[in-house]
Write a protein that holds these residues in place. Structure first.
Motif, PDB file in Angstrom:
ATOM      1  N   ALA A 158       0.826  -1.211   0.000  1.00 19.35           N
ATOM      2  CA  ALA A 158       0.000   0.000   0.000  1.00 19.35           C
ATOM      3  C   ALA A 158       0.861   1.263   0.000  1.00 19.35           C
ATOM      4  CB  ALA A 158      -0.928  -0.006   1.210  1.00 19.35           C
ATOM      5  N   PHE A 159       1.921   1.287   0.826  1.00 18.49           N
ATOM      6  CA  PHE A 159       2.814   2.442   0.866  1.00 18.49           C
ATOM      7  C   PHE A 159       3.498   2.653  -0.472  1.00 18.49           C
ATOM      8  CE2 PHE A 159       3.672   4.266   5.177  1.00 18.49           C
ATOM      9  CZ  PHE A 159       2.570   3.697   5.807  1.00 18.49           C
ATOM     10  N   LEU A 160       3.973   1.568  -1.078  1.00 17.26           N
ATOM     11  CA  LEU A 160       4.614   1.679  -2.390  1.00 17.26           C
ATOM     12  C   LEU A 160       3.622   2.177  -3.438  1.00 17.26           C
ATOM     13  CD1 LEU A 160       6.822  -1.563  -2.505  1.00 17.26           C
ATOM     14  CD2 LEU A 160       7.625   0.800  -2.420  1.00 17.26           C
ATOM     15  N   GLY A 161       2.397   1.674  -3.378  1.00 16.02           N
ATOM     16  CA  GLY A 161       1.377   2.112  -4.325  1.00 16.02           C
ATOM     17  C   GLY A 161       1.058   3.595  -4.185  1.00 16.02           C
ATOM     18  N   ILE A 162       0.977   4.080  -2.945  1.00  9.73           N
ATOM     19  CA  ILE A 162       0.718   5.509  -2.714  1.00  9.73           C
ATOM     20  C   ILE A 162       1.869   6.355  -3.238  1.00  9.73           C
ATOM     21  CG2 ILE A 162       0.462   7.275  -0.923  1.00  9.73           C
ATOM     22  CD1 ILE A 162      -1.018   5.163   0.748  1.00  9.73           C
ATOM     23  N   GLY A 163       3.098   5.907  -2.966  1.00  9.25           N
ATOM     24  CA  GLY A 163       4.262   6.648  -3.426  1.00  9.25           C
ATOM     25  C   GLY A 163       4.341   6.726  -4.941  1.00  9.25           C
ATOM     26  N   LEU A 164       4.128   5.595  -5.605  1.00  9.81           N
ATOM     27  CA  LEU A 164       4.185   5.576  -7.067  1.00  9.81           C
ATOM     28  C   LEU A 164       3.038   6.376  -7.675  1.00  9.81           C
ATOM     29  CD1 LEU A 164       5.175   1.836  -7.646  1.00  9.81           C
ATOM     30  CD2 LEU A 164       6.636   3.863  -7.884  1.00  9.81           C
ATOM     31  N   TRP A 165       1.854   6.319  -7.051  1.00 10.72           N
ATOM     32  CA  TRP A 165       0.720   7.113  -7.540  1.00 10.72           C
ATOM     33  C   TRP A 165       1.023   8.608  -7.418  1.00 10.72           C
ATOM     34  CZ3 TRP A 165      -2.308  10.451  -4.526  1.00 10.72           C
ATOM     35  CH2 TRP A 165      -3.399  11.017  -5.190  1.00 10.72           C
ATOM     36  N   ALA A 166       1.635   9.010  -6.280  1.00  8.09           N
ATOM     37  CA  ALA A 166       1.970  10.428  -6.094  1.00  8.09           C
ATOM     38  C   ALA A 166       2.981  10.888  -7.140  1.00  8.09           C
ATOM     39  CB  ALA A 166       2.518  10.651  -4.689  1.00  8.09           C
ATOM     40  N   TRP A 167       3.974  10.065  -7.408  1.00  4.06           N
ATOM     41  CA  TRP A 167       4.963  10.409  -8.437  1.00  4.06           C
ATOM     42  C   TRP A 167       4.324  10.451  -9.815  1.00  4.06           C
ATOM     43  CZ3 TRP A 167      10.346   7.727  -7.417  1.00  4.06           C
ATOM     44  CH2 TRP A 167      11.080   8.554  -6.537  1.00  4.06           C
ATOM     45  N   SER A 168       3.372   9.557 -10.047  1.00  7.22           N
ATOM     46  CA  SER A 168       2.689   9.558 -11.344  1.00  7.22           C
ATOM     47  C   SER A 168       1.882  10.840 -11.525  1.00  7.22           C
ATOM     48  CB  SER A 168       1.771   8.342 -11.441  1.00  7.22           C
ATOM     49  OG  SER A 168       1.017   8.365 -12.634  1.00  7.22           O
ATOM     50  N   GLU A 169       1.215  11.300 -10.455  1.00  8.12           N
ATOM     51  CA  GLU A 169       0.435  12.530 -10.523  1.00  8.12           C
ATOM     52  C   GLU A 169       1.315  13.752 -10.769  1.00  8.12           C
ATOM     53  OE1 GLU A 169      -3.061  13.102 -10.227  1.00  8.12           O
ATOM     54  OE2 GLU A 169      -2.971  10.984 -10.787  1.00  8.12           O
ATOM     55  N   LYS A 170       2.543  13.708 -10.229  1.00  8.68           N
ATOM     56  CA  LYS A 170       3.463  14.835 -10.398  1.00  8.68           C
ATOM     57  C   LYS A 170       4.306  14.714 -11.662  1.00  8.68           C
ATOM     58  CE  LYS A 170       5.331  14.554  -6.246  1.00  8.68           C
ATOM     59  NZ  LYS A 170       6.102  14.923  -5.025  1.00  8.68           N
ATOM     60  N   GLY A 171       4.106  13.622 -12.432  1.00 10.98           N
ATOM     61  CA  GLY A 171       4.827  13.445 -13.687  1.00 10.98           C
ATOM     62  C   GLY A 171       6.255  12.959 -13.524  1.00 10.98           C
ATOM     63  N   VAL A 172       6.608  12.488 -12.331  1.00 12.01           N
ATOM     64  CA  VAL A 172       7.982  12.029 -12.103  1.00 12.01           C
ATOM     65  C   VAL A 172       8.258  10.734 -12.861  1.00 12.01           C
ATOM     66  CG1 VAL A 172       9.610  11.234 -10.340  1.00 12.01           C
ATOM     67  CG2 VAL A 172       8.125  13.183  -9.877  1.00 12.01           C
ATOM     68  N   LEU A 173       7.270   9.841 -12.919  1.00 10.62           N
ATOM     69  CA  LEU A 173       7.476   8.551 -13.574  1.00 10.62           C
ATOM     70  C   LEU A 173       7.704   8.709 -15.074  1.00 10.62           C
ATOM     71  CD1 LEU A 173       4.851   6.282 -11.773  1.00 10.62           C
ATOM     72  CD2 LEU A 173       7.292   6.538 -11.291  1.00 10.62           C
ATOM     73  N   SER A 174       7.139   9.748 -15.665  1.00  8.51           N
ATOM     74  CA  SER A 174       7.350   9.984 -17.093  1.00  8.51           C
ATOM     75  C   SER A 174       8.648  10.745 -17.364  1.00  8.51           C
ATOM     76  CB  SER A 174       6.163  10.769 -17.674  1.00  8.51           C
ATOM     77  OG  SER A 174       6.012  12.009 -16.992  1.00  8.51           O
TER      78      SER A 174
END
Length: 301
Positions: A46-62
């Motif tokens: 759950a913590f990893l999912g929240i972290g990755l979702w937050a980065w996705s929203e901020k465009g970090v993953l792209s």
């Protein structure tokens, strides 16, 4: 017996006459470790999912290179690091207990022991080098004040800290001069010039809606007048005061976490001992030996 026939011998294990009692793995320990760690593992996911979702929203993953663009601390790292550690520990303990895998259980024990050692070392160093820790905390807060408007998660973290401890800046409201939007220089065109974030403001119990503009121009007023609008104490001294007032609770939490870690290590090692004892008590299978008697050249009588 006819020539060329075979003789089958069965070599049974030698019995000593003592009653053999088989070893068993403790089901209570096994399923307690499994149940506790599967919850721990799911929390890590759950913590990893929240972290990755937050980065996705901020465009970090792209754009992975944008991780280093933020001048301050990105709170998402907390979710990723804590979630990663919980995921690894939970997976090793859960699968190790369920499958009775001694390698994973030993890894779980060693990893948990390393975390306990690091926590103990950090606590001792924090007590011995209190002044150095205080300076580093001051540097950390001021560095994040500079990046206050750069990241929404960091902004929310700073606002929560200032509201919770009723403080402003690291050692006072003037620390907000470090931020390009709040500094009092003549060249600053921002409307927030000589102001502070709304989280520095004193709260009126009669107000149901937060006034996000309550800190505008407040630092342009005399120091005595500022106290009626904002909290003038810094977050570092307020944190020290909070720590002193809640020392018993904080110490109890850390002791409880340490005991829980030691308990987990002992349970895992106990389960490893049970598994190894069961494997050592296994009776070797019957051995079959096929022998062919020597052939006789004479004729059958």
């Amino acid at each position: 017996m006819l020539a060329g026939s075979f003789v089958l011998e069965i070599n049974e294990p030698m019995m000593t006459g003592k009653h053999y009692k088989g070893q068993e793995v403790s089901c209570c320990i096994k399923y307690f470790i499994f149940g506790f760690n599967i919850i721990f593992w799911l929390l890590g996911v759950a913590f990893l999912g929240i972290g990755l979702w937050a980065w996705s929203e901020k465009g970090v993953l792209s754009n992975i290179s944008s991780i280093t663009d933020l001048g301050g601390f990105d709170p998402v790292w907390l979710f990723l690091v804590v979630g990663g550690v919980m995921f690894i520990l939970g997976f090793a303990g859960c699968i190790g207990a369920l499958r009775e895998n001694t390698f994973l259980l030993k890894f779980f024990s060693v990893f948990l022991g390393i975390i306990f050692f690091l926590e103990l070392t950090a606590g001792i160093l924090a007590f011995v080098f209190k002044d150095w820790i205080k300076d580093q905390l001051n540097f950390f807060i001021n560095n994040n004040i500079r990046a206050y408007r750069d990241d929404i998660d960091l902004q929310n973290l700073i606002d929560f800290t200032q509201e919770y401890w009723e403080c402003c800046g690291a050692f006072g409201a003037d620390d907000w001069n470090l931020n390009i939007y709040f500094n009092c220089t003549d060249s600053n065109p921002s409307r927030e010039k000589c102001g502070v974030p709304f989280s520095c403001c004193t709260k009126d119990p009669a107000e149901d809606v937060i006034n996000t503009q309550c800190g505008y121009d407040v630092r342009a007023k005399p120091d005595a007048e500022q106290k009626t609008y904002i909290h003038v104490k810094g977050c570092v001294p307020q944190f020290e005061k909070w720590l002193q007032d809640n020392l018993t609770v904080v110490a109890g939490i850390f002791i409880g976490i340490a005991l829980l870690q030691i308990f987990g290590i002992c349970l895992a090692q106990n389960l490893v001992s049970d598994i190894e004892a069961v494997r050592a008590s296994w009776v070797p299978p019957l051995s079959y030996v096929v022998r062919r008697p020597p052939s006789h050249s004479g004729k059958k009588a």
